[in-house]
Design an enzyme around this catalytic site. Structure first.
Site, mmCIF file in Angstrom:
data_model
loop_
_atom_site.group_PDB
_atom_site.id
_atom_site.type_symbol
_atom_site.label_atom_id
_atom_site.label_comp_id
_atom_site.label_asym_id
_atom_site.label_seq_id
_atom_site.Cartn_x
_atom_site.Cartn_y
_atom_site.Cartn_z
ATOM 1 N N HIS A 79 -17.009 -5.293 12.183
ATOM 2 C CA HIS A 79 -17.538 -4.464 13.260
ATOM 3 C C HIS A 79 -17.295 -2.995 12.920
ATOM 4 O O HIS A 79 -16.325 -2.646 12.231
ATOM 5 C CB HIS A 79 -16.897 -4.836 14.591
ATOM 6 N N HIS B 196 -12.522 -7.930 10.004
ATOM 7 C CA HIS B 196 -13.944 -8.237 10.170
ATOM 8 C C HIS B 196 -14.722 -6.930 10.064
ATOM 9 O O HIS B 196 -14.127 -5.859 9.890
ATOM 10 C CB HIS B 196 -14.220 -8.964 11.494
ATOM 11 N N ASP C 179 -16.124 -0.482 14.312
ATOM 12 C CA ASP C 179 -14.872 0.212 14.657
ATOM 13 C C ASP C 179 -13.701 -0.275 13.807
ATOM 14 O O ASP C 179 -12.563 0.157 14.030
ATOM 15 C CB ASP C 179 -14.556 0.053 16.146
ATOM 16 N N HIS C 180 -13.961 -1.127 12.824
ATOM 17 C CA HIS C 180 -12.879 -1.713 12.025
ATOM 18 C C HIS C 180 -12.945 -1.386 10.537
ATOM 19 O O HIS C 180 -11.933 -1.016 9.954
ATOM 20 C CB HIS C 180 -12.862 -3.234 12.202
#
Length: 295
Positions: A82, A80, A84-85
């Site tokens: 976000h 996904h 931090d990804h």
């Protein structure tokens, strides 16, 4: 919600939880990310896949490249978007020439942004631009590995898990984590969809979960069953509190989340709001302005 383990944490070090899987921890610990985001490399000698490259952090990207040791990267796969990804996908793609595949970009229309405020998409990677969006059930393959997409909306509308068919492992991103329940934040997060996705995972027979945050989960169906029960308890708790008096979403937090880190109060309020919106859709609660009551 579990506290983090004692330091030192294995930031930047490649660990091998099983022969086809390596794991690297990004240097981005926080109340929302636990010890940090975990990037996974799937494959051994042939072309490999990198799952959730994490934040756009020079040290983390260097650690991934060092762990690859010159191996060809067949795909950079994101669960996904976000922040931090997925942002690490861009520098990693530039360094390796690999395509970015996996989840779709976030799509919030202007009416939603206007209704929730200009920062409704603040937690998302607005620059994410995959070379290929994977549909539910679609697979990426390499030497000795097959990763199949499992659509799991709820935490975000575009969330995917990836099933490693050769070993029975499932890379769960933020949908199921090894340290805490996932936060569901409207308007993109949807509690009804999240519960449906948990039911879908519970019906599967995966051997182990590798989440983006926290330790591996070796009894996945047992954990998911408990998560479903936990969410139903929260739902019933909301209905009981509204049975006593109408409340604003923020009023639930002190009543429902005893001893919660104050830095997480906003996230807890958003999860309560996600429950309220789902209950409203099912005709069990209603609202007048910011005040909720039983229907």
């Amino acid at each position: 919600m579990a506290g983090p383990p004692p330091k030192p944490w294995p930031t930047g070090k490649a660990e091998r939880p099983e022969p086809l899987v390596r794991r690297l921890l990004a240097p981005n610990p926080s109340p929302y990310t636990y010890t940090g985001t975990q990037t996974y490399i799937v494959g051994d000698t042939g072309p490999v896949a990198v799952i959730d490259p994490g934040p756009d952090d020079d040290a983390h990207i260097a650690s991934i490249l060092a762990a690859l040791d010159g191996a060809e990267v067949a795909a950079i796969m994101c669960t996904h978007t976000h922040r931090d990804h997925s942002p690490g996908a861009r520098p990693l793609a530039a360094a390796t020439g690999a395509p970015v595949v996996g989840c779709a970009p976030l799509a919030l229309d202007q009416d939603v942004l206007d209704a929730w405020g200009p920062r409704a998409d603040a937690a998302f990677d607005s620059g994410y631009a995959p070379d290929r969006v994977m549909e539910d059930g679609e697979a990426m393959t390499g030497t000795g590995w097959t990763l199949r997409a499992v659509h799991t909306p709820g935490h975000t509308s575009n969330h995917l898990c990836f099933a490693l068919e050769e070993t029975g492992a499932l890379f769960t991103g933020d949908h199921v984590m090894g340290w805490s329940t996932s936060v569901v934040v409207p308007p993109d997060g949807d509690m009804g969809e999240y519960m449906g996705s948990l039911e879908r995972l519970h019906a599967r027979e995966d051997r182990v979960y590798y989440p983006a945050h926290g330790p591996a989960i070796d009894k996945p169906r047992q954990l998911v069953r408990g998560m479903i029960g936990h969410r139903r308890q929260r739902e019933n708790q909301i209905l009981r509190l509204l049975g006593d008096a109408p409340l604003a979403a923020a009023d639930f937090v002190s009543r429902m989340y005893k001893g919660l880190d104050p830095r997480l109060h906003g996230a807890a309020e958003m999860s309560v709001t996600a429950h309220l919106l789902d209950l409203e859709r099912r005709g069990l609660v209603g609202r007048s302005g910011d005040i909720w009551q039983t229907a």
